[in-house]
Design an enzyme around this catalytic site. Structure first.
Site, PDB file in Angstrom:
ATOM      1  N   THR A 235       0.829  -1.212   0.000  1.00 37.32           N
ATOM      2  CA  THR A 235       0.000   0.000   0.000  1.00 37.32           C
ATOM      3  C   THR A 235       0.860   1.258   0.000  1.00 37.32           C
ATOM      4  O   THR A 235       0.553   2.227  -0.703  1.00 37.32           O
ATOM      5  CB  THR A 235      -0.879   0.008   1.262  1.00 37.32           C
ATOM      6  OG1 THR A 235      -0.090  -0.466   2.338  1.00 37.32           O
ATOM      7  CG2 THR A 235      -2.098  -0.862   1.090  1.00 37.32           C
TER       8      THR A 235
ATOM      9  N   CYS B 136      -6.410   1.099   9.795  1.00 41.99           N
ATOM     10  CA  CYS B 136      -5.009   0.705   9.630  1.00 41.99           C
ATOM     11  C   CYS B 136      -4.176   1.000  10.870  1.00 41.99           C
ATOM     12  O   CYS B 136      -4.053   2.152  11.284  1.00 41.99           O
ATOM     13  CB  CYS B 136      -4.432   1.468   8.436  1.00 41.99           C
ATOM     14  SG  CYS B 136      -2.732   1.044   8.108  1.00 41.99           S
TER      15      CYS B 136
ATOM     16  N   PHE C 187      -7.234   4.905   4.893  1.00 42.33           N
ATOM     17  CA  PHE C 187      -6.684   3.987   5.887  1.00 42.33           C
ATOM     18  C   PHE C 187      -7.780   3.222   6.628  1.00 42.33           C
ATOM     19  O   PHE C 187      -7.549   2.663   7.699  1.00 42.33           O
ATOM     20  CB  PHE C 187      -5.797   4.753   6.878  1.00 42.33           C
ATOM     21  CG  PHE C 187      -4.524   5.265   6.246  1.00 42.33           C
ATOM     22  CD1 PHE C 187      -3.437   4.427   6.054  1.00 42.33           C
ATOM     23  CD2 PHE C 187      -4.427   6.573   5.804  1.00 42.33           C
ATOM     24  CE1 PHE C 187      -2.274   4.881   5.453  1.00 42.33           C
ATOM     25  CE2 PHE C 187      -3.267   7.046   5.198  1.00 42.33           C
ATOM     26  CZ  PHE C 187      -2.186   6.198   5.019  1.00 42.33           C
TER      27      PHE C 187
END
Ligand code: HEM
Length: 488
Positions: free
Chosen positions: A275, A407, A400
């Site tokens: 990512t 995250c 996120f």
């Protein structure tokens, strides 16, 4: 029908077939781009049914805001995440909400992402970049952005989290673990797609058998990481691996099993690099496409780092690159590299005041559409503009993720990516290929494909263009536009 939504049918692509349903209007190699190109007119919520599996997509910021409400909704494991459980089990990313190992691992690992932890990782991140610079300085200046950002971020998470290097800068060969990991991810994605087919279990077993050698290699590699830390003269340590091996839950006294530690290592090695490398690559893509933005970004690095192109920002300086943060945030708005997440209600409810949703139903928040919703972002929502004012409902921009399953590595990613952007822009003049048309590789995450730039070393101020003086402004922690919290 899986994900039945009490029998409700949402708008769907034209030409639905009796047996395959909408399979013909999905592109398994580039599903997100295909939806953006062909299905944007299906409205705020739509469905694509592939054989017996219904996928419900939310494209609208108001509906996404509703699904983000943690009081009513929780993370759901989409078929793609379920497909990964063969290799990632109940690791943090793929754990189901009610699995005890999620809470245990979450509580144990949160301290690995505090400000103190980030301060420890900072020099390792800087050294890893130095090694990439050595490779670049000995080359012809042409750089494969996606490839090199991936090498950088994999080395960084490997070294900071597990004291594990992958030799990315010493050999052109791809580390066999990386090949195995890619195979495992591709396999997981395929399993997610075929899960609804008749005879899916047989197909899945066949796929596993075909790739058994590589999957065994991945498992063996992960076990070796654990074994060598356990047998090392100095055990312990406060990195991710040290915490998982040595620490018990402060309240329950429970520890992670060896199997779960293996799942977590794989999870962090994958989630912790793909990512971020995609985010960096999209940021570079937009920078070379927008010379005015690039000039402003370079000026910021000069103002903070001064006239030495080799300067490395201190930990405290990294949050000062506020314009670079805006560039990164805007790149992640347009191309969120983890393009969506799934949500289910805690109990039966009505979504949007209309659609009955039970805990067995889930909707995918499709971030590239939600984060370009013209009702929120305006008619120029598709345009890259780091200076745009963040509008009402900007909180639905959530690259996120959201809630307690958001995250865990967000600060890590932002710190790493901001420092990498700053140092690269400060050290090199960067030029792109004007004829390049953005194509995006969709594995689990999004990544610009075949995107190259040419780098030329910048000269110190004494020998070339004078650089502006170092800014003396006091460091203020950057405020995350998504959560309002301070970074780093
Ligand atoms: C730009 C970089 C990154 C992006 C865009 C990103 C995005 C996301 C998203 C959207 C989720 C939620 C997924 C869901 O709800 O299903 C997530 C979860 C997660 N991320 Fe990241 N991530 C990034 C970097 C990182 C890094 C650097 C790490 C580790 C060092 C990491 C580790 C994780 C883990 C372990 C989870 C699962 C958390 C949980 O469920 O408890 N990510 N990430």
């Amino acid at each position: 029908m899986r994900n039945a939504w009490s029998g409700h049918t949402f708008p769907h692509p034209p030409g639905r077939r009796r047996w395959m349903k909408d399979a013909h209007s999905m592109d398994p190699e580039r599903p997100v781009q295909h939806i953006l190109e062909h299905h944007r007119d299906l409205g705020p919520i739509f469905e694509i049914v592939v054989f017996g599996q219904k996928f419900v997509f939310v494209a609208d910021a108001e509906l996404a805001a509703e699904l983000n409400d943690e009081k009513r909704f929780v993370k759901a494991n989409s078929p793609a995440l379920e497909g990964l459980r063969g290799i990632a089990g109940d690791g943090l990313f793929t754990a189901r909400n009610d699995e005890p190992n999620w809470q245990l691992a979450h509580d144990l690992l949160v301290p690995a992402f505090t400000k103190q932890a980030m301060q420890r990782y900072h020099p390792v991140m800087a050294e890893t970049l130095d090694e990439l610079f050595v490779v670049w300085d000995s080359g012809d200046g042409r750089v494969d952005v996606g490839g090199d950002m991936t090498r950088l971020t994999l080395e960084t998470i490997g070294r900071t989290g597990f004291s594990q290097a992958f030799g990315s800068f010493t050999t052109d060969e791809v580390h066999p673990f990386v090949e195995g990991m890619v195979t495992a991810l591709t396999l997981g994605r395929r399993k997610g797609v075929i899960g609804a087919l008749p005879g899916a279990r047989i197909l899945e077993r066949r796929l596993d058998r075909r790739h058994a050698d590589q999957l065994d290699y991945v498992r063996g590699f992960l076990d070796d990481i654990v074994r060598s830390r356990r047998t090392a003269a100095t055990t312990g340590g406060d990195d991710l691996l040290g915490i998982m091996l040595d620490q018990a839950h402060p309240v329950t006294g429970q520890r992670l099993s060896d199997e779960n530690i293996r799942y977590q290592i794989l999870t962090f090695l994958v989630a912790g690099h793909e990512t971020t490398s995609g985010a960096l690559s999209f940021a570079f893509y937009y920078l070379v496409r927008h010379p005015d933005v690039l000039a402003k970004a370079v000026a910021e690095t000069d103002a903070i780092l001064g006239d030495d192109p080799d300067a490395t920002p201190s930990y405290e300086q990294v949050p000062r690159f506020r314009y670079l943060r805006k560039v990164l945030d805007e790149a992640l708005r347009l191309w969120p590299t983890a393009p969506g997440y799934a949500r289910s209600p805690r109990e039966a409810t009505t979504l949007g005041g209309r659609w009955t949703m039970t805990p067995d139903d889930w909707a995918l928040v499709l971030l590239p559409l939600v984060q370009r919703d013209p009702a929120v972002w305006g008619e120029d929502a598709d345009v890259f503009d780091p200076d745009r004012t963040r509008p009402r409902l900007a909180s639905t921009a959530k690259p996120f993720g959201t809630g307690e399953r958001a995250c865990i590595g967000r600060q890590f990613a932002v710190h790493e990516a901001t420092m990498a952007l700053a140092r690269i822009l400060h050290r090199y003049d960067i030029a792109g290929d004007a004829s390049y048309e953005l194509t995006i590789n969709e594995r689990l995450t999004l990544m610009p494909e075949d995107f190259h730039v040419t780098l030329t070393r910048r000269r110190p101020a004494t020998g070339g263009t004078p650089l502006p003086a170092v800014e003396d402004a006091p460091a203020a922690a950057a405020v995350c536009p998504y959560t309002g919290s301070t970074s780093g």
